[in-house]
Design an enzyme around this catalytic site. Structure first.
Site, PDB file in Angstrom:
ATOM      1  N   GLU A  41     -22.419 -21.705 -17.237  1.00 17.06           N
ATOM      2  CA  GLU A  41     -22.414 -22.736 -18.282  1.00 17.06           C
ATOM      3  C   GLU A  41     -22.515 -21.994 -19.607  1.00 17.06           C
ATOM      4  O   GLU A  41     -23.564 -21.460 -19.960  1.00 17.06           O
ATOM      5  CB  GLU A  41     -23.600 -23.680 -18.075  1.00 17.06           C
ATOM      6  CG  GLU A  41     -23.630 -24.874 -19.005  1.00 17.06           C
ATOM      7  CD  GLU A  41     -24.860 -25.732 -18.755  1.00 17.06           C
ATOM      8  OE1 GLU A  41     -25.594 -26.001 -19.714  1.00 17.06           O
ATOM      9  OE2 GLU A  41     -25.091 -26.111 -17.593  1.00 17.06           O
ATOM     10  N   CYS A  90     -25.453 -25.851 -26.869  1.00 16.18           N
ATOM     11  CA  CYS A  90     -24.039 -25.614 -26.564  1.00 16.18           C
ATOM     12  C   CYS A  90     -23.210 -26.878 -26.799  1.00 16.18           C
ATOM     13  O   CYS A  90     -22.006 -26.790 -27.026  1.00 16.18           O
ATOM     14  CB  CYS A  90     -23.870 -25.121 -25.133  1.00 16.18           C
ATOM     15  SG  CYS A  90     -24.499 -26.237 -23.875  1.00 16.18           S
TER      16      CYS A  90
END
Length: 485
Positions: free
Chosen positions: A254, A288
């Site tokens: 990720e 993110c």
């Protein structure tokens, strides 16, 4: 709020402790990002002997854990989550003290983490094998899911509770054991999570391993680690994939994002920007999924700058433990320096500095790591501020004339994590939905994902199945075909 310096004993390199009395390679002190003179703890870092012992223990515990019936494993994980919920105040304080986000954001992180984890328990109840038709009357064809073994969960500093639970909970539910290596900058919450499992999860099923990049590298390269789940930068993710590849170890990565919000001509600009700016500046932009690009219809440009100036001026920077704080610090000095550098390079490459652009010292946190909320006007898609993940409170402002131009700009980076579109035009909605190169798309909706939806990126934003959702259970298992006569 009173300042408190922690003088507690040095925290162990691994938990549960395996090697009492062994001299660690090093002990590292953590400091508050809101006040760099305030110690928040001292932590031993594991050495190679520690890592090998922890992996050996996880491997030895695997057989009994995987053979435990799923309902029983689920009950134990559920009990662990209940103890986490009961310790939310302590965990939120640890998050804020070491990561820096305001306490209300820390509490929201814990709440969402628990909701997602409980959703995974529900998904696990329906995860497993299925039967397919056989070409022989006396034969059954079964497709089953089997756990992998000991897995490594390597986590970043921005979400010290959410990211570990996203990795560890699904891994444990399907029968794996787990080693949790948190960021060396925010280890307190992870250590608390693992300690809270004492007496609930069997010995060796969940362990904490503290350290920096060398400890992560040892875990990834270990021949008895059967899967690696990592959240962090693209560069580090590439290194992990390369090292894991030598053992053919599966990885779930990720990675970063360069997330855009497209604001069409017909959107309600003040209402939309309230959502967008919140998505950009929560956690001081250190997410993110933070919105970092505004792609707005050219008719909106001046109004966007005006509204950004008003919104930014309302923010109160300071220590997250102070109730009125709405903008916390940057977590590390290195990250603050990186943000400064990318803004400087962006301006040198032609970006227009519209708002902010500098580090500063709030009156209430004069020794902290703070950066001004920043808006950069960018017309060149190759500008560093458009192409690189800033991971700070920095937004670019770009304009478009047509939906096709907006989509072209949206897709013009190597990242593909999330994006938002605000438009009442169904044609524009359908066009963006079909053409956006992102793992998650929000249409007339803020960028907070639901607790049961896959959290997944494409392009350089991720590799493998997403965290959260049914598919994360697939990552932590292997498929087995069985022919039974």
């Amino acid at each position: 709020m009173s300042k408190r310096t922690l003088d507690a004993p040095v925290a162990p390199a691994i938990w549960p402790s395996l090697m009492a009395g062994e001299t660690p390679l090093q002990a590292v002190t953590c400091y508050s990002p809101a006040d760099q003179t305030e110690k928040t703890g001292c932590y031993e870092w594991a050495n190679s002997v520690h890592v090998d012992a922890a992996v050996t223990k996880a491997t030895a515990s695997f057989t009994s854990w995987k053979n435990m019936p799923l309902p029983q494993r689920s009950r134990l994980v559920s009990q662990w989550l209940e103890t986490i919920e009961g310790s939310a105040e302590q965990l939120a304080a640890q998050i804020t003290q070491q990561q820096g986000k305001p306490l209300r954001e820390a509490n929201a992180e814990i709440g969402k983490s628990l909701r997602e984890a409980r959703m995974m328990i529900a998904f696990a109840a329906n995860h497993g094998g299925y039967e397919l038709p056989s070409s022989h009357a006396e034969q059954r064809n079964l497709c089953l899911r089997r756990p992998l073994g000991a897995i490594a969960a390597i986590c970043p500093w921005n979400f010290p509770v959410m990211t570990p639970l996203r990795k560890v909970v699904p891994a444990l539910l399907v029968g794996n054991t787990a080693l949790l290596k948190p960021s060396e900058y925010t280890p307190a919450a992870a250590l608390t999570l693992v300690k809270l499992a004492d007496g609930i999860l069997p010995d060796g099923v969940l362990q904490y391993v503290c350290g920096g990049a060398d400890v992560a590298a040892q875990l990834v390269a270990h021949h008895n680690i059967k899967a690696v789940a990592f959240t962090g930068s693209v560069t580090t993710g590439q290194k992990i994939a390369a090292v894991a590849g030598a053992n053919l170890t599966p990885v779930s990565l990720e990675l970063g994002g360069k997330n855009a919000a497209i604001l069409d001509r017909d959107c309600d600009l003040p209402a939309v920007l309230e959502q967008v700016f919140a998505a950009a500046l929560q956690c001081a932009g250190q997410r993110c999924t933070a919105i970092s690009r505004l792609i707005v219809h050219e008719s909106h440009r001046d109004r966007v700058i005006e509204l950004a100036k008003t919104y930014f001026a309302k923010l109160i920077a300071g220590d997250g433990r102070i109730e009125r704080t709405s903008l916390g610090p940057i977590t590390t000095a290195g990250q603050l320096k990186a943000i400064e550098g990318i803004v400087e390079r962006a301006v040198s490459a032609g970006a227009e500095l519209l708002l902010g652009g500098k580090r500063f010292a709030p009156d209430a946190s004069s020794n902290g790591l703070f950066f001004q909320p920043t808006l950069l006007g960018c017309s060149n898609l190759q500008n560093p501020a458009v192409q690189e993940e800033v991971f700070g409170p920095v937004l670019t402002l770009e304009t478009f004339n047509s939906p096709e131009e907006a989509i072209e700009k949206l897709n013009a980076t190597k990242f593909g994590l999330t994006a938002a579109l605000f438009s009442n035009d169904r044609h524009v909605q359908d066009l963006v939905q079909s053409q956006a190169e992102v793992g998650m798309l929000h249409i007339n909706h803020g960028t907070t994902p639901d607790d049961n939806m896959p959290f997944i990126g494409t392009k350089n934003s991720g590799l493998g199945t997403g965290s959260v959702g049914r598919s994360s259970l697939d990552f932590f298992t292997r498929e087995q075909s069985i022919y039974q006569r």
